[in-house]
Scaffold this motif. Sequence first.
Motif, mmCIF file in Angstrom:
data_model
loop_
_atom_site.group_PDB
_atom_site.id
_atom_site.type_symbol
_atom_site.label_atom_id
_atom_site.label_comp_id
_atom_site.label_asym_id
_atom_site.label_seq_id
_atom_site.Cartn_x
_atom_site.Cartn_y
_atom_site.Cartn_z
ATOM 1 N N ALA A 76 0.839 -1.211 0.000
ATOM 2 C CA ALA A 76 0.000 0.000 0.000
ATOM 3 C C ALA A 76 0.866 1.250 0.000
ATOM 4 C CB ALA A 76 -0.929 -0.012 1.206
ATOM 5 N N LEU A 77 1.945 1.236 0.753
ATOM 6 C CA LEU A 77 2.859 2.380 0.833
ATOM 7 C C LEU A 77 3.501 2.650 -0.522
ATOM 8 C CD1 LEU A 77 4.088 4.381 2.887
ATOM 9 C CD2 LEU A 77 5.834 2.690 3.368
ATOM 10 N N ILE A 78 3.957 1.589 -1.185
ATOM 11 C CA ILE A 78 4.572 1.747 -2.506
ATOM 12 C C ILE A 78 3.526 2.216 -3.518
ATOM 13 C CG2 ILE A 78 5.756 0.547 -4.393
ATOM 14 C CD1 ILE A 78 6.967 -1.318 -2.250
ATOM 15 N N ALA A 79 2.324 1.628 -3.465
ATOM 16 C CA ALA A 79 1.255 2.023 -4.386
ATOM 17 C C ALA A 79 0.902 3.498 -4.195
ATOM 18 C CB ALA A 79 0.033 1.147 -4.181
ATOM 19 N N ALA A 80 0.890 3.952 -2.952
ATOM 20 C CA ALA A 80 0.570 5.355 -2.672
ATOM 21 C C ALA A 80 1.641 6.292 -3.216
ATOM 22 C CB ALA A 80 0.402 5.557 -1.167
ATOM 23 N N ASN A 81 2.826 5.767 -3.438
ATOM 24 C CA ASN A 81 3.921 6.577 -3.985
ATOM 25 C C ASN A 81 4.108 6.328 -5.479
ATOM 26 O OD1 ASN A 81 5.446 8.207 -1.872
ATOM 27 N ND2 ASN A 81 5.120 6.252 -0.828
ATOM 28 N N GLY A 82 3.080 5.927 -6.166
ATOM 29 C CA GLY A 82 3.141 5.764 -7.610
ATOM 30 C C GLY A 82 3.727 4.447 -8.076
ATOM 31 N N GLY A 83 3.811 3.453 -7.209
ATOM 32 C CA GLY A 83 4.308 2.138 -7.605
ATOM 33 C C GLY A 83 5.809 1.968 -7.449
#
Length: 129
Positions: A76-83
């Motif tokens: 979720a953290l990586i996804a929130a930062n654009g992948g």
Amino acid sequence: MMMEEPAFITIPYQEFKVIVQEVHSLRDQIAALESHQAADIERLALDMALDRQRITKLEKVEPQPLQRDRGAILRALIAANGGKMLAKDARQKMHLSKELFSMLLASMDKEIETKPLHSDRRNLVLIIK
């Protein structure tokens, strides 16, 4: 100058038969030992293969519930930062030690890819696969 004697030895026929029988007996014993050796090698190879399978099963560590939760948080953290995200930043935001974060990444190798940052190869970038 001394001439060499021929290397022929004469022995009685009975002794010759005993020697021939002993030679045949030794050949049979050697063949039996070679047969046992081949069987032992085959058995050891099978044992080694089974041991490798057991070790492989033991090395496959299923993520624990807490690791699964942390994995979901990291995704979720990586996804929130654009992948994409720096591994250092993700570790700090999750408040994990380097060892725990490394173990988490190792358990998620099918979901998250790590690559060195192109501008600074010392930093890792986490990418969702």
